[in-house]
Design an enzyme around this catalytic site. Structure first.
Site, mmCIF file in Angstrom:
data_model
loop_
_atom_site.group_PDB
_atom_site.id
_atom_site.type_symbol
_atom_site.label_atom_id
_atom_site.label_comp_id
_atom_site.label_asym_id
_atom_site.label_seq_id
_atom_site.Cartn_x
_atom_site.Cartn_y
_atom_site.Cartn_z
ATOM 1 C CG HIS A 1 -1.984 1.028 1.219
ATOM 2 N ND1 HIS A 1 -2.239 1.853 0.147
ATOM 3 C CD2 HIS A 1 -2.873 1.402 2.183
ATOM 4 C CE1 HIS A 1 -3.228 2.669 0.445
ATOM 5 N NE2 HIS A 1 -3.626 2.427 1.684
ATOM 6 C CG HIS B 1 -3.318 2.151 -9.295
ATOM 7 N ND1 HIS B 1 -4.611 1.906 -8.911
ATOM 8 C CD2 HIS B 1 -2.796 2.994 -8.359
ATOM 9 C CE1 HIS B 1 -4.867 2.581 -7.802
ATOM 10 N NE2 HIS B 1 -3.782 3.244 -7.445
ATOM 11 C CG ASP C 1 3.221 5.355 -5.136
ATOM 12 O OD1 ASP C 1 3.124 6.224 -4.258
ATOM 13 O OD2 ASP C 1 2.465 4.374 -5.199
#
Length: 377
Positions: free
Chosen positions: A220, A259, A313
């Site tokens: 996560h 994702h 990210d």
């Protein structure tokens, strides 16, 4: 056998007015407004209030909320002492989890789960998370803890407390945009965990500690930290293609790519990419950005047809790094932003609460009898 939704993917358990995601088209909205507009036109303070109240605030409401945040930035002296006494080298997320739990011990309103109390506690926690995280960083480095300032924005104040130096307006705005992009993202693991805890009628501090525990897991939080480690391993842009191609050929995971929800570009990554390029060029730190650019091209060419693209990210780590933030603190900063979404989701679910109680398909033995331990093989 029943249909089992592994990981609860696609399972609807509640309704929400806060966040909408269309993964196939790369769409993310809060209150129906595209994330790109929130990043360009709004602030973390405004988005936090909008999520908490599930509506756009008026100028007066926002000014009041901003004043409340500034008035609640300081943390109790007892908590400062606890942070100073934490073992050196402790994981920042462990430290944050412990600090938030201790903060709940000091709050006389902690056990109050009325809507008014949940809302008031949420405001205080949004304000204090930044102070706690900055204090943890300073204490772990053996530095004096920097007190918050009421004349700075939420983002600017955090950077000031973290480094001891007042950030430039551009640095403060860049970090503010990063917070906006991470403030909420639907029913991710940490938000779901907070709601599950809340559904038992537990207190807000327990909900947030639960969420922090979920975010601490590497599946996560922590992906942007892993991206920076990958960039350091690659070293220079001329080595990027061989490194990534080798990983793909060996079916190894590329950090910051792919994702669970998005099968197209993560819209947050597109926003951060532009800012990452600007800051990298201005600060003379373009090496990381050039490597990321090369990796993105390879990923899109080879994996785009499979719905695998860079996520938020992928670029956020370079933005944080250019702001002087160490990679061990990337996940706590995720929590610093997501606290708004966690609190808002708990408040929303509490309005029509039902205890979460899923089931599991039993696959164990049947029609067995107890065997005395001396007779077991």
């Amino acid at each position: 056998m029943s249909n089992i939704a592994k990981g609860l993917e696609g399972v609807l358990f509640t309704e929400s007015k806060l966040t909408f995601i269309n993964g196939s088209e790369g769409i993310l909205t809060h209150l129906g407004i595209p994330i790109q507009e929130w990043a360009e036109k709004s602030t973390f303070e405004e988005l936090s209030l909008a999520l908490l109240d599930a509506k756009l605030p008026t100028a007066e409401e926002l000014a009041k909320f901003d004043a409340e945040l500034k008035a609640n930035r300081a943390i109790p002296d007892q908590l400062v002492g606890i942070i100073r006494d934490m073992p050196k080298g402790v994981h920042p997320m462990q430290a944050l989890r412990t600090a938030v739990s201790y903060l709940g011990l000091l709050d006389p309103q902690a056990e109050d789960i009325t809507p008014e109390a949940r809302r008031a506690i949420s405001t205080r926690m949004i304000a204090q998370f930044s102070t706690i995280i900055a204090a943890i960083n300073r204490a772990q480095e053996g530095q004096d803890i920097v007190a918050p300032r009421a004349d700075l924005t939420h983002a600017g104040n955090f950077l000031y407390m973290l480094t001891g130096n007042e950030p430039t307006p551009e640095q403060a705005r860049l970090f503010d945009i990063a917070l906006v992009l991470h403030a909420d993202h639907g029913m991710n693991a940490s938000t779901f965990t907070a709601i599950a805890t809340s559904s038992t009628l537990s207190d807000m501090y327990s909900c947030m500690v639960s969420a922090i525990g979920a975010l601490k897991g590497p599946l996560h939080g922590g992906a942007n930290e892993a991206v920076m480690t990958m960039l350091d391993e690659i070293g220079t842009v001329d080595k990027a293609e061989a490194y990534i191609t080798g990983k793909l050929d060996n079916k190894e995971k590329i950090m910051g790519v792919g994702h669970r929800v998005y099968k197209y570009f993560d819209p947050r990554s597109r926003v951060l990419r532009d800012y990452a390029e600007h800051v990298a060029n201005k600060e003379g730190k373009s090496n990381y950005y050039q490597i990321l650019e090369a990796i993105e091209k390879i990923i899109v060419d080879r994996m785009g047809a499979k719905g695998i693209y860079p996520n938020v990210d992928f670029y956020s780590g370079t933005v944080y790094s250019d702001l002087g933030i160490k990679k061990e603190y990337f996940t706590p900063i995720f929590a610093l932003a997501r606290i708004s979404g966690w609190c808002a989701s708990v408040i929303e679910y509490s309005q029509d609460n039902r205890l979460l109680r899923p089931d599991a398909e039993y696959t164990g033995a049947r029609d067995q009898h107890y065997v005395d331990i001396k007779d077991r093989q």
